[in-house]
Design an enzyme around this catalytic site. Structure first.
Site, PDB file in Angstrom:
ATOM      1  N   CYS A  13     -77.534 -17.220   7.962  1.00  0.00           N
ATOM      2  CA  CYS A  13     -77.766 -18.660   7.911  1.00  0.00           C
ATOM      3  C   CYS A  13     -78.088 -19.064   6.477  1.00  0.00           C
ATOM      4  O   CYS A  13     -78.140 -18.224   5.579  1.00  0.00           O
ATOM      5  CB  CYS A  13     -78.893 -19.069   8.856  1.00  0.00           C
ATOM      6  SG  CYS A  13     -80.496 -18.408   8.360  1.00  0.00           S
ATOM      7  N   CYS A  16     -80.800 -17.249   4.688  1.00  0.00           N
ATOM      8  CA  CYS A  16     -80.435 -15.931   4.148  1.00  0.00           C
ATOM      9  C   CYS A  16     -79.815 -16.069   2.761  1.00  0.00           C
ATOM     10  O   CYS A  16     -80.214 -15.376   1.816  1.00  0.00           O
ATOM     11  CB  CYS A  16     -79.444 -15.231   5.082  1.00  0.00           C
ATOM     12  SG  CYS A  16     -80.083 -14.874   6.733  1.00  0.00           S
ATOM     13  N   ASP A 428     -52.566 -37.627   0.336  1.00  0.00           N
ATOM     14  CA  ASP A 428     -51.278 -37.249  -0.219  1.00  0.00           C
ATOM     15  C   ASP A 428     -50.248 -38.244   0.326  1.00  0.00           C
ATOM     16  O   ASP A 428     -50.465 -38.836   1.388  1.00  0.00           O
ATOM     17  CB  ASP A 428     -50.939 -35.817   0.213  1.00  0.00           C
ATOM     18  CG  ASP A 428     -49.515 -35.440  -0.137  1.00  0.00           C
ATOM     19  OD1 ASP A 428     -49.166 -35.541  -1.322  1.00  0.00           O
ATOM     20  OD2 ASP A 428     -48.758 -35.065   0.781  1.00  0.00           O
ATOM     21  N   ASP A 624     -50.678 -32.400   3.613  1.00  0.00           N
ATOM     22  CA  ASP A 624     -49.874 -31.633   4.559  1.00  0.00           C
ATOM     23  C   ASP A 624     -49.092 -30.509   3.920  1.00  0.00           C
ATOM     24  O   ASP A 624     -48.521 -29.677   4.614  1.00  0.00           O
ATOM     25  CB  ASP A 624     -48.882 -32.553   5.279  1.00  0.00           C
ATOM     26  CG  ASP A 624     -47.736 -32.961   4.361  1.00  0.00           C
ATOM     27  OD1 ASP A 624     -48.007 -33.315   3.189  1.00  0.00           O
ATOM     28  OD2 ASP A 624     -46.570 -32.931   4.796  1.00  0.00           O
ATOM     29  N   ASP A 628     -50.915 -29.126  -1.621  1.00  0.00           N
ATOM     30  CA  ASP A 628     -52.209 -29.781  -1.411  1.00  0.00           C
ATOM     31  C   ASP A 628     -53.344 -28.781  -1.226  1.00  0.00           C
ATOM     32  O   ASP A 628     -54.513 -29.167  -1.190  1.00  0.00           O
ATOM     33  CB  ASP A 628     -52.151 -30.694  -0.168  1.00  0.00           C
ATOM     34  CG  ASP A 628     -51.126 -31.808  -0.318  1.00  0.00           C
ATOM     35  OD1 ASP A 628     -51.039 -32.376  -1.420  1.00  0.00           O
ATOM     36  OD2 ASP A 628     -50.414 -32.094   0.654  1.00  0.00           O
TER      37      ASP A 628
END
Length: 736
Positions: A13, A16, A428, A624, A628
């Protein structure tokens, strides 16, 4: 200063990763230390004359974690196999049976259960059955206890510590009550084994989803690497020899056949044709290449054999740079710290201290040991962090489920939490706000059907996307267009064909002028259409101009609505494209974008994200394409449309399965609703503890009030969990 990256093992977590970062940063000679929980990597900048790996190992091991040198991402991906969650499934089965036996009989007295575990007919058997069902779950979740108590003893308590301490307290108290059942059957109502099992199972479920998210992150890098072909065709004189791409050297001459990807970056020395560079620029239109033009490794040769001279190989290629950038950006993306993690370091020792002090105070006040033990146990039981542990994961699970039912896949709770804070949404262009495929938008001619027919005939044999768009449009208009008698593709200009004795020219203005055709009647319309970012072609036949036809990648129907909804939320909208400025600004105007960036390559896209972060704050990138991926990784939240490349999807935090840009706004609203629920849950969990712990410690008893029975403490604890879960379930009814 030397900068190196190491793998840190044993982190569970934010507490840590914070502990590792803290102990390493304290070392003399360490300039900067950054620990990423998701990638399990530590990047440290240090003076190698003062400190080094030996010191890092010493302090990190002492803190309860492991360290090893970073290995290449390819090896990490190859070695990592998804483990089947058999333990989680078993824990779920045992927990469900335990809930049936324990809680079912309390709410439904007529519930069918075997005689040996009936709460009234055989109370001792009822208790032993619960132990038999609870212990396997604790064994399956043994790491919560080993890591939780180890972290506590080392002074770095975390969420595992909360689970371990609370579960252990409930289990020990229930065991004590089990022994009491023999003399007092009513003690059977003071068992809390089901709380232990359910908390362990739910937290283990959250850890499973987190590990899957990490594998997806590595998968994005693996897919990027797959773009480079393993074999290259090395030319020695006129003979082509297949060799491993890894052995290609600068200045080698390579043959790239039609339909193959370029293995390295290079310059064309022989041949011409079209190359699909969508992996680099994101644009669907192929680029014409001639001798002397540069090509990029990973891009696709669409037709004609090309001979290239290698200019950049191995780690120096553009694609390798993109891979490195994505990996670095992902490593530096710090996860959002849970509020529960932040208070874990204070909450656990505080509760234990209150338990000890309360018991000691009552002993000093003259009460017997049994009374003090009762107080001690009541405080621990009522402080069991069930509600605290459930507050975030239940809301996240319901929120992600609501998103999935609306076609919005959110890969992690961190992404769900971060999305509500975004200040800028960057889109985009091609394939994200546009359809991603060129289509005929305009025909200007005296006889449109004739002009379209001639254009379709001339483009009959071409595989170019523009030609396909023209043929598709002609078919939609129910025009019958046969193949031409002859056809010649003139590179960089267009196509000339003959059909029924008529010479037809389709292409640039220069092509028609070369054949003596006057285009002045349509020049103004062509300039207007080109100014709108469209690809314009002249159509001529028998020395006469027939008209112009325009092809463009059209906007998705819902794109303007998506921008409007985001702006209504106070989020700035940005259009980011590798396309030319005229086209990008025209599309940006149609969308109402606040800002437009054009002609931007992948590395530049990530720079734009960094610039927007510094100006406005949290940034979401929506894309997409492969190109990108760096920007998706560099943004606070990466959002990919479902029809995009696998690499973009794997690099993203959110995937829009319906390819609807409006879902970006829906994802933001979902995040806001979920975060509001999480805050409500955490408030209730903390408020419950603040009120109930003093009562369990005997505060009311001092003033003549009742002493909190551990059974009532357990009931209150269960009620707090029910309230948290019920509040989270309210999300299901929300409209996005």
């Amino acid at each position: 200063m030397k900068t190196e990256t190491y793998i840190i093992t044993g982190m569970h977590c934010a507490a840590c990763s914070g502990a590792v970062q803290r102990v390493v940063s304290r070392l003399n000679g360490v300039n900067e230390c950054e620990v990423n929980l998701m990638t399990e990597k530590m990047t440290v900048s240090y003076d190698e004359n003062v400190t080094g790996l030996t010191d890092f190992e010493r302090v990190i091991t002492k803190a309860g974690f492991g360290i090893r040198e970073d290995i290449p991402i390819t090896a990490a991906v190859a070695d990592e196999k998804e483990k089947k969650p058999y333990g989680l499934i078993l824990a779920g089965v045992f927990s469900a049976l335990l809930l049936y036996v324990s809680m079912g009989q309390m709410f439904f007295s007529s519930l069918p259960v075997p005689f040996f575990c009936h709460i009234e007919k055989c109370p001792l058997g009822f208790a032993i059955t619960q132990i038999a069902l609870c212990v396997p779950v604790m064994v399956i979740g043994y790491k919560f206890f080993t890591v939780g108590f180890s972290s506590l003893f080392r002074g770095n308590p975390n969420m595992d510590t909360l689970v371990a301490v609370g579960s252990t307290a409930s289990f020990i108290y229930s065991i004590v009550q089990t022994f009491a059942v023999a003399s007092d059957p009513h003690a059977v109502h003071n068992l809390y084994f089901e709380s232990v099992a359910v908390v362990i199972t739910l937290v283990k479920l959250g850890k499973y989803f987190e590990s899957r998210s990490k594998r997806k992150t590595a998968g994005a890098i693996k897919r990027l690497m797959a773009l480079t072909p393993e074999v290259s065709h090395l030319m020695t004189g006129d003979i082509a020899t297949d060799i491993p791409t890894a052995t290609v050297r600068v200045d080698d001459i390579l043959l790239v056949k039609p339909g193959e990807k370029f293995p390295v970056d290079g310059v064309i020395v022989k041949g011409n044709g079209t190359v699909d560079e969508s992996m680099l620029t994101g644009e669907s239109m192929p680029v014409e290449k001639n001798v002397g033009d540069e090509v990029t490794g990973g891009s696709l040769n669409q037709n004609n054999a090309l001979y290239i001279k290698a200019t950049r190989v191995g780690k120096d290629t553009v694609l390798a740079g993109i891979i490195t950038f994505v990996e670095n950006a992902q490593s530096k993306k710090a996860p959002v710290s849970k509020l529960a993690d932040k208070v874990a370091g204070v909450f656990v020792p505080t509760v234990m201290l209150i338990s000890v002090l309360s018991a000691a105070a009552w002993l000093i006040a003259g009460e017997d040991i049994s009374f003090a033990v009762r107080i001690f146990t009541a405080v621990l039981v009522i402080a069991c962090p069930c509600a605290l542990g459930l507050a975030t994961p239940t809301a996240v699970m319901v929120g992600t489920g609501l998103g999935a039912s609306n076609g919005i896949l959110i890969k992690s709770g961190e992404a769900l939490e971060t999305t509500h804070n975004i200040k800028v949404a960057v889109f985009d262009k091609t394939g994200t706000v546009t359809v991603g495929k060129p289509a005929v938008t305009d025909i200007v001619a005296d006889d449109k059907d004739k002009a379209l027919l001639y254009a379709a005939v001339c483009e009959y044999t071409s595989d170019h996307p523009v030609a396909q768009a023209i043929r598709t449009y002609a078919s939609q208009k129910e025009l019958v267009f046969p193949s031409p008698d002859t056809a010649e593709n003139i590179t960089g200009m267009g196509v000339v064909c003959t059909y029924e004795g008529v010479q037809i020219s389709v292409g640039k203005k220069t092509l028609l002028e070369k054949h003596g055709i006057d285009t002045s009647a349509y020049d103004r319309d062509a300039s207007r259409l080109a100014g709108e970012g469209k690809t314009v072609m002249y159509i001529g036949a028998d020395k006469k101009a027939l008209g112009v036809i325009a092809v463009a990648d059209e906007l998705k129907e819902t794109s303007p609505e998506a921008f409007a909804r985001l702006k209504s939320m106070g989020i700035k909208t940005v259009l980011l494209s590798g396309d030319n400025r005229v086209c990008a600004e025209h599309v940006g105007g149609l969308l109402g974008a606040d800002k437009v960036y054009a002609e931007v390559l992948p590395e530049g896209k990530a720079d734009v994200i960094a610039e927007l972060k510094s100006l406005y704050g949290e940034v979401m990138m929506v894309g997409d394409g492969i190109n990108d991926a760096p920007a998706l990784a560099a943004a606070d939240i990466g959002c990919a449309v479902g029809s995009g490349s696998d690499i973009a999807i794997d690099s993203a935090d959110i995937v829009l399965m319906k390819n609807d840009p409006v879902d970006v706004a829906r994802a933001v609203r979902l995040s806001k609703l979920t975060m509001r629920t999480i805050k409500q849950n955490l408030f209730w969990a903390f408020c419950y503890n603040v009120i109930c712990i003093p009562v369990a410690a005997g505060l009311l008893h001092i003033f003549g009030g009742p002493l909190l029975n551990p059974m009532l403490a357990g009931l209150a604890m269960s009620c707090s969990s029910v309230c948290v879960v019920t509040n989270a379930l309210r999300l299901r009814g929300k409209k996005l």
